[in-house]
Design an enzyme around this catalytic site. Structure first.
Site, PDB file in Angstrom:
ATOM      1  CG  ASP A 231      -2.141   0.881   1.007  1.00 51.64           C
ATOM      2  OD1 ASP A 231      -3.128   0.735   1.746  1.00 51.64           O
ATOM      3  OD2 ASP A 231      -2.094   1.727   0.092  1.00 51.64           O
TER       4      ASP A 231
HETATM    5  C1  GLC Z   1      -4.514   4.193  -0.174  1.00 56.23           C
HETATM    6  C2  GLC Z   1      -5.308   3.019   0.356  1.00 56.23           C
HETATM    7  C3  GLC Z   1      -5.413   1.866  -0.612  1.00 56.23           C
HETATM    8  C4  GLC Z   1      -5.375   2.392  -2.042  1.00 56.23           C
HETATM    9  C5  GLC Z   1      -4.001   2.988  -2.265  1.00 56.23           C
HETATM   10  C6  GLC Z   1      -3.868   3.602  -3.668  1.00 56.23           C
HETATM   11  O1  GLC Z   1      -3.798   4.811   0.842  1.00 56.23           O
HETATM   12  O2  GLC Z   1      -4.940   2.481   1.621  1.00 56.23           O
HETATM   13  O3  GLC Z   1      -6.627   1.170  -0.319  1.00 56.23           O
HETATM   14  O4  GLC Z   1      -5.611   1.343  -2.958  1.00 56.23           O
HETATM   15  O5  GLC Z   1      -3.659   3.964  -1.289  1.00 56.23           O
HETATM   16  O6  GLC Z   1      -4.716   4.713  -3.780  1.00 56.23           O
END
Ligand code: GLC
Length: 749
Positions: free
Chosen positions: A281
């Protein structure tokens, strides 16, 4: 013969050096990942393991240079389809190996057309409709060049303080699994080996159990709860061939998942057999320094790749340190090749080498109209009616004047909810717009009442009162604005924000029928405020078609049919309050406790019931999981249970008769719960093991049947082995987790 063979291979090998213009699609169809790997430099291999944030409209020379050098594998959040096409063209035609880029996006509950927020879609208990909604979103995104969706989010969330309860499918592993699978299939299409769009099970793992509902926080879970609750939807999706898994921000039992060999290698790869791609993430690799799990970014990169991370999202530790770590012998080229293979396999599975460009005309105006109709249907089926006294709903058609009031009554953006990066607010139809269209402007008296959902000001109260006095009924649209829900937006108090409750109480003094429609993606502590309402509908964040959907339900054109995918607490202090609790050694019963206000003074210490409950709110939720009212009523009878073989498998068959005992037709979500009464690890007092949406005319009855395999009755035991144990089981069939139509059966050795 052998010499001839080797010569042949060399020739083909050099063939890849041909200028891109001479390449034909057929070159790629025979391309093997190993041959490609052999051609790639270390820098280019590491590049495939890197995902960067999009250009945000500013394509720099540095960005283009990196793509030309083949040092970038994926881009997320690139918005402009023309920019996507331009960057892809550079990758295909100007980089040495012509490896296409993989463009990713969060398409959580729609792309341009926004469907109800996921917790709302969960309330439909309708996997097929969820699949259709996902398929519609996939078409819209695909036509812009997006090929990887960061969804489904299948975190089990049992804490309404956690803002991210919004984007999941609720508290129950079975429901989350069924709907997460439907969402996945909507994006991949029928053949997961050739996905239309890649999907991503997130956030691995246990993220929904973040301490205190505070986002990004510590997660401590026993193996029993981790395997039997939080990992279940992930295991289901992995068994169904999902392409990727995303690691969570939190830490799980002392290790951040992004750097946990136990979670990413032993559990995910060895135990679950996952062969796809693991992506971190956002920034969670360097955040392992904050967690106190990595010394510095280089250490974080090493821990991540050794644990089994394949692609780094947004942060640059792989780009910066993997080559150095390899030179120092702290990682191996095999570590890198393993991840690069997974990236290339995903791109080949998507057909990107053959068709790297978007099909721009795929999303037609006709499709756009279909998607809006689908969004309305999902919003209708998501609505849960929690109260309807004196049949206040549906509105009597003789109603002349309607007062529409509240911060959520007319806000084209707020009704869409969180995670709507590409949502088109111009498509939004608000409740006010729908009611004015239906009744005419002169019969609708609108006062917003508050500047926004958090406003404490009372300067519009009098104006709202006057509008209510001129009306036959008050429709109050309450809730939470998008920005106080979703990621990073946890709340300790769970009441309606701002002065909403005061305004509702103020208007209830008119003694006009007051219909409360709450638009928010989490259970709020609405016990007190619901007392001021004659009827209460939870519409979640209903999306683009909020207005038409709410109009149809309020006026009775459609009956509410949604059921709660989460239990509602009386107050935040009662959390966790989910239905699938353990029985404990001293289970409470209605008569086993005394309310704090009723305890006789100087009662003897053990006289008021030594059971597991709260003196001030008891032990029951405000509204239970699976609950939802209709404009008609349903009765359940004649439950039967038998055991037989189905497709050569030992099967338990459960049946019951469901009747529509009211005057109106309606849909009912029939639910099956079971309890494994005695087991080697304690089992919940009830677990959802089946549901079916049926439509019955007034007076109509139907038999509903559920079939359970031995696996359906199984669980992970104290040794983390999946077992089904013999013994007594109870089963209930009904319209909520409080179903009382019960049967029992005995599984023999
Ligand atoms: C965010 C979220 C995740 C998302 C990623 C890309 O912080 O935690 O669910 O897919 O970043 O946007």
């Amino acid at each position: 013969m052998r010499i001839l063979f080797i010569a042949l291979v060399i020739f083909i090998g050099f063939g890849f050096k041909i200028k891109s213009s001479d390449r034909s699609a057929s070159t790629y169809s025979s391309r093997s990942i190993e041959e490609l790997l052999d051609k790639m430099s270390l820098e280019q291999k590491i590049g495939q393991m890197c995902q960067l944030q999009g250009t945000e409209g500013n394509i720099t020379k540095e960005y283009l240079k990196r793509i030309r050098q083949g040092k970038l594998g994926s881009i997320l959040n690139e918005k402009d389809p023309e920019v996507i096409r331009q960057l892809q063209k550079v990758a295909i035609e100007e980089s040495v190996h012509g490896i296409p880029l993989l463009f990713a996006r969060d398409i959580i509950h729609g792309y341009k057309t926004i469907f109800p927020i996921n917790i709302g879609m969960a309330a439909s208990f309708n996997p097929e409709l969820v699949r259709e909604a996902a398929s519609a979103a996939a078409l819209e995104a695909y036509s812009n060049g997006i090929r990887w969706n960061f969804g489904p989010m299948v975190d089990i969330s049992r804490d309404p303080r956690w803002g991210r309860m919004a984007e999941g499918f609720g508290e129950d592993p079975y429901l989350v699994g069924r709907l997460g699978l439907a969402f996945h299939l909507g994006f991949t299409g029928p053949d997961p080996r050739k996905p239309y769009m890649a999907t991503c099970a997130k956030h691995f793992a246990g993220y929904g159990a973040t301490e205190g509902g505070r986002d990004y926080n510590t997660v401590s879970l026993s193996d029993e709860e981790l395997y039997n609750v939080h990992l279940k939807p992930f295991k289901l999706l992995i068994d169904e061939g999902i392409s990727s898994v995303m690691t969570s921000f939190s830490e799980l039992n002392g290790q951040p998942p992004t750097g946990s060999p136990w979670l990413l290698s032993q559990v995910l790869r060895e135990e679950f057999g996952f062969e796809g791609l693991v992506v971190s993430d956002w920034n969670s690799v360097p955040e392992m320094i904050n967690h106190g799990f990595a010394e510095n970014e280089k250490d974080a990169a090493k821990k991540a790749i050794r644990a089994g991370l394949d692609m780094e999202m947004a942060s640059g530790t792989f780009q910066q340190y993997l080559e150095e770590l390899l030179e120092e012998g702290r990682i191996t080229e095999a570590d890198i090749d393993r991840s690069v293979r997974r990236v290339l396999q995903l791109k080949m599975k998507l057909g990107l080498f053959e068709k790297p460009y978007a099909q721009r005309n795929a999303f037609t105006n006709e499709k756009a109209a279909e998607h809006l109709a689908l969004a309305k249907e999902m919003a209708v089926q998501s609505m849960v009616m929690l109260k309807n006294e004196n049949n206040s709903l549906p509105l009597d058609v003789s109603i002349n004047h309607v007062c529409v009031v509240g911060p959520m009554a007319h806000d084209r953006y707020e009704q869409l909810g969180t995670w709507i990066f590409d949502g088109d607010t111009n498509l939004s139809i608000t409740p006010l717009m729908a009611f004015e269209e239906y009744l005419g402007h002169e019969r609708v008296h609108y006062v917003k009442g508050l500047k926004n959902s958090r406003d404490w000001g009372k300067d519009q109260f009098e104006e709202a009162l006057q509008a209510a006095e001129r009306s036959d009924v008050i429709l109050f649209f309450a809730g939470e604005e998008s920005i106080i829900t979703g990621e990073a937006h946890s709340r300790a108090h769970l009441g309606l924000p701002g002065a909403q409750e005061e305004l509702i109480k103020f208007l209830s003094a008119t003694n006009k029928p007051l219909i409360l429609i709450i638009m928010t993606p989490r259970p709020l502590a609405i016990g007190t405020v619901s007392e001021y309402a004659d009827a209460l509908i939870y519409a979640w964040h209903p999306g683009t078609m909020a207005g038409p959907a709410i109009l149809d339900v309020i006026t009775g054109l459609r009956s509410p049919s949604g059921k709660l995918p989460v239990s509602f607490p009386h107050t935040a202090g009662q959390i966790p309050v989910y239905y699938a609790q353990k029985n404990t050694g001293r289970p409470p019963t209605k008569h086993s406790w005394t309310h704090i206000d009723d305890i006789p003074q100087r009662s003897f210490q053990t006289s008021i019931g030594n059971t597991s409950h709260y003196l001030d709110v008891g032990f029951e939720p405000l509204f239970p999981f699976g609950f939802g009212l209709s404009y008609t009523n349903f009765s359940y009878s004649e439950i039967q249970v038998s055991q037989d073989k189905y497709q050569a498998l030992d099967t338990v068959v459960l049946r019951a008769s469901v009747c529509n005992t009211g005057d109106l037709e309606g849909a009912e979500i029939v639910q099956l719960y079971i309890r494994d009464v005695v087991a080697s690890v304690t089992r919940p007092v009830r677990q959802l093991k089946g549901f079916e949406r049926i439509h019955l005319k007034a007076g109509e009855c139907r038999e509903v049947e559920f079939r359970l395999s031995m696996k359906d009755l199984g669980f992970y035991n104290i040794a983390n082995d999946f077992v089904t144990e013999p013994g007594l089981f109870h089963a209930w069939i009904g319209g909520s987790s409080k179903a009382d139509l019960k049967a029992s059966f005995y599984l023999k050795e």
